[in-house]
Design an enzyme around this catalytic site. Structure first.
Site, PDB file in Angstrom:
ATOM      1  N   HIS A 124      -7.000  -2.229   0.726  1.00  0.00           N
ATOM      2  CA  HIS A 124      -7.780  -3.429   0.383  1.00  0.00           C
ATOM      3  C   HIS A 124      -7.903  -3.491  -1.142  1.00  0.00           C
ATOM      4  O   HIS A 124      -7.913  -2.439  -1.803  1.00  0.00           O
ATOM      5  CB  HIS A 124      -9.162  -3.272   1.027  1.00  0.00           C
ATOM      6  CG  HIS A 124     -10.058  -4.462   0.952  1.00  0.00           C
ATOM      7  ND1 HIS A 124     -10.750  -4.802  -0.189  1.00  0.00           N
ATOM      8  CD2 HIS A 124     -10.396  -5.374   1.883  1.00  0.00           C
ATOM      9  CE1 HIS A 124     -11.486  -5.884   0.057  1.00  0.00           C
ATOM     10  NE2 HIS A 124     -11.286  -6.252   1.301  1.00  0.00           N
ATOM     11  N   ASP A 201     -11.302   5.206   2.090  1.00  0.00           N
ATOM     12  CA  ASP A 201     -11.986   3.942   2.286  1.00  0.00           C
ATOM     13  C   ASP A 201     -12.253   3.821   3.789  1.00  0.00           C
ATOM     14  O   ASP A 201     -11.349   3.536   4.570  1.00  0.00           O
ATOM     15  CB  ASP A 201     -11.087   2.806   1.773  1.00  0.00           C
ATOM     16  CG  ASP A 201     -11.674   1.432   2.067  1.00  0.00           C
ATOM     17  OD1 ASP A 201     -12.707   1.357   2.762  1.00  0.00           O
ATOM     18  OD2 ASP A 201     -11.082   0.440   1.623  1.00  0.00           O
ATOM     19  N   GLN A 204     -13.531   0.117   7.392  1.00  0.00           N
ATOM     20  CA  GLN A 204     -13.183  -0.295   8.759  1.00  0.00           C
ATOM     21  C   GLN A 204     -13.389   0.871   9.726  1.00  0.00           C
ATOM     22  O   GLN A 204     -13.865   0.677  10.846  1.00  0.00           O
ATOM     23  CB  GLN A 204     -11.718  -0.761   8.827  1.00  0.00           C
ATOM     24  CG  GLN A 204     -11.402  -1.970   7.988  1.00  0.00           C
ATOM     25  CD  GLN A 204     -12.057  -3.242   8.510  1.00  0.00           C
ATOM     26  OE1 GLN A 204     -12.352  -3.369   9.694  1.00  0.00           O
ATOM     27  NE2 GLN A 204     -12.310  -4.184   7.627  1.00  0.00           N
ATOM     28  N   LYS A 227     -20.137  -4.273   8.079  1.00  0.00           N
ATOM     29  CA  LYS A 227     -19.141  -4.233   9.159  1.00  0.00           C
ATOM     30  C   LYS A 227     -19.617  -3.346  10.306  1.00  0.00           C
ATOM     31  O   LYS A 227     -18.996  -3.291  11.360  1.00  0.00           O
ATOM     32  CB  LYS A 227     -17.801  -3.726   8.625  1.00  0.00           C
ATOM     33  CG  LYS A 227     -17.202  -4.651   7.556  1.00  0.00           C
ATOM     34  CD  LYS A 227     -15.890  -4.119   7.052  1.00  0.00           C
ATOM     35  CE  LYS A 227     -15.525  -4.623   5.678  1.00  0.00           C
ATOM     36  NZ  LYS A 227     -14.991  -5.973   5.629  1.00  0.00           N
ATOM     37  N   CYS A 365      -7.382  -9.772   1.266  1.00  0.00           N
ATOM     38  CA  CYS A 365      -7.586  -8.884   0.107  1.00  0.00           C
ATOM     39  C   CYS A 365      -6.613  -7.712   0.152  1.00  0.00           C
ATOM     40  O   CYS A 365      -6.981  -6.559  -0.125  1.00  0.00           O
ATOM     41  CB  CYS A 365      -9.020  -8.370   0.031  1.00  0.00           C
ATOM     42  SG  CYS A 365     -10.214  -9.665  -0.193  1.00  0.00           S
TER      43      CYS A 365
HETATM   44  C1  LIG Z   1     -10.697  -1.762   4.216  1.00  0.00           C
HETATM   45  C2  LIG Z   1     -11.775  -2.393   3.383  1.00  0.00           C
HETATM   46  N1  LIG Z   1     -12.150  -1.803   2.246  1.00  0.00           N
HETATM   47  C3  LIG Z   1     -13.117  -2.306   1.473  1.00  0.00           C
HETATM   48  C4  LIG Z   1     -13.754  -3.480   1.799  1.00  0.00           C
HETATM   49  C5  LIG Z   1     -14.818  -4.008   0.894  1.00  0.00           C
HETATM   50  O1  LIG Z   1     -16.080  -3.692   1.388  1.00  0.00           O
HETATM   51  P1  LIG Z   1     -17.370  -4.503   0.903  1.00  0.00           P
HETATM   52  O2  LIG Z   1     -17.254  -5.861   1.504  1.00  0.00           O
HETATM   53  O3  LIG Z   1     -18.514  -3.726   1.477  1.00  0.00           O
HETATM   54  O4  LIG Z   1     -17.396  -4.481  -0.563  1.00  0.00           O
HETATM   55  C6  LIG Z   1     -13.387  -4.144   2.965  1.00  0.00           C
HETATM   56  C7  LIG Z   1     -14.029  -5.434   3.321  1.00  0.00           C
HETATM   57  O5  LIG Z   1     -13.373  -6.377   3.708  1.00  0.00           O
HETATM   58  C8  LIG Z   1     -12.372  -3.585   3.776  1.00  0.00           C
HETATM   59  O6  LIG Z   1     -11.981  -4.180   4.908  1.00  0.00           O
END
Ligand SMILES: Cc1ncc(COP(=O)(O)O)c(C=O)c1O
Length: 407
Positions: A124, A201, A204, A227, A365
């Site tokens: 992302h 990360d 998800q 989420k 993203c």
């Molecule tokens: C895999 C992943 N990493 C990071 C993020 C970003 O997280 P946040 O919305 O809490 O900043 C997202 C959100 O869409 C995501 O799906």
């Protein structure tokens, strides 16, 4: 004892699920972007504001102490959720993005020109752009690891990419586009064997997998609240104690200091060192409430439910002419990304909305992944604890109609 997995009872706890969209019952399949909130979260946050609200820490009055207790209980809940050794290793942030920026900013001063950050192409932007900052500002080199035709991370390529110059491997634990679950324990082994740190990360993965940061042996793990059926404005960074002791503070302000004088400042210890200013108090309470709510269930049962929905949807979309599924790696999570020849994902999403079906369309993203897939965007249906087989069937029916209108 885990709570019975009774889908009607679960749905009844999410007030939004009883609303209609365009005259049709809402079918919410945009969970990977953000999940809906159960009453336990909505009421937990409202009750805190109604009954015991004040600023946290250093309070010498009852409300401050009570709020601090619930806020810190939220931290302990996150600690337990990911099996961190200590609540001091759980830093509240405003989300997953801020948690990753905190690490990138914290290690920036250690980066020498030519130091390498290893990333997968399915990251992302939150787990890409902070490392681009290190490239732009400190001369770091980004090394990219591809995914195979199914969307699985190419572990041989990862092993080849990690070497003596690697400072950090930053990888997703579960892709928001492909649903791929990475072999995080093995990634850690590869990174550590080269003397590099590893960040996962888990934005998800946090909601779909059992996460144990000690078993993964990772240096950093990132979670986001919204989420996991929690509120926006809250996330968490887990860090190994020695890593957090070493990291430079991210922002300066109240709470994160020990002593401030005219010509000198010393810093508090983690987690406070990284939580400058008034933290997201009510959001942390909501985050704790969301994790407690989800933790009532057997995670295996939740996974089986979501997987069955995914399999049903996969079977259904196979009957749609010209449809390509992106991401079929074994063991993947309940995220279905797809393209239909001759249609734009945005048009599909808009038409599905007419039938009350909420899916996401765009680059999610993840532009490097889109480039790898050779598309500019995909449509994505992502499943959560409250989705049903009937909703999947309605989604497939709506998809056939939408395709028929566009082609
Ligand atoms: C895999 C992943 N990493 C990071 C993020 C970003 O997280 P946040 O919305 O809490 O900043 C997202 C959100 O869409 C995501 O799906």
């Amino acid at each position: 004892m885990a709570r019975d997995f009774d889908i009607d009872a679960i749905r009844a706890e999410f007030p939004i699920l009883s609303r209609e969209v365009n005259g049709k019952p809402l079918i919410y399949l945009d969970n990977a972007a953000s999940a809906q909130k159960p009453n336990a979260v909505i009421d937990g946050m409202a009750d805190q504001m109604r009954t015991a609200y004040a600023n946290v820490h250093r309070g010498l009055h009852t409300l401050a102490n009570e709020t601090t207790e619930t806020f810190e209980a939220g931290r302990e809940t996150v600690r337990d959720f990911i099996n961190a050794p200590s609540a001091n290793q759980v830093i509240f942030t405003k989300g997953g993005t801020e948690a990753i920026n905190l690490v990138a900013s914290g290690i920036a001063a250690e980066i020498q020109p030519g130091d390498e950050i290893v990333l997968s192409v399915m990251e992302h932007h939150s787990n890409i752009v902070p490392w681009h900052f290190l490239r732009e500002r400190h001369g770091a080199v980004l090394r990219w690891v591809e995914v195979d035709a199914n969307g699985a991370l190419d572990m041989a390529a990862l092993e080849a990419a990690v070497g003596p110059k690697t400072r950090l491997v930053a990888a997703t634990h579960m892709s928001n586009v492909l649903g791929t679950v990475t072999d995080a324990a093995r990634i850690t082994e590869i990174a550590h064997a080269a003397g590099a740190e590893v960040l996962f990360d888990g934005c998800q993965a946090g909601v779909h997998l059992d996460v144990d940061v000690q078993a993964l042996d990772c240096d950093y793990y990132v979670l986001t609240g919204h989420k996991i059926y929690g509120p926006t404005g809250i996330g968490a960074l887990y860090g190994k104690a020695e890593a957090l002791a070493r990291l430079r503070p991210y922002q300066g302000g109240g709470e994160m200091i020990e002593v401030v004088e005219r010509d000198r400042v010393t810093y508090n210890e983690a987690p406070h060192k990284f939580e400058a200013g008034t933290p997201p108090i009510i959001e942390a309470v909501g985050f704790g409430a969301a994790i407690n709510w989800l933790s009532q269930f057997d995670m295996g049962e939740v996974q089986a439910h979501e997987h069955a929905l995914y399999e049903r949807a996969l079977e259904g979309v196979r009957g749609v002419n010209g449809l390509t599924v992106h991401g079929t790696a074994p063991g993947k999570g309940a995220v279905l990304s797809f393209s239909i020849e001759g249609t734009h994902p945005h048009d599909l999403a808009q038409l599905l909305d007419r039938y009350g079906v909420a899916v996401r369309a765009g680059h999610h993203c993840a532009q490097p992944l889109m480039q790898h897939l050779g598309v500019s965007a995909t449509a994505r249906a992502s499943f959560g604890i409250y989705n049903t087989a009937a909703e999947v069937d309605a989604f497939i029916e709506a998809l056939h109609k939408a395709r028929g209108m566009l082609i």
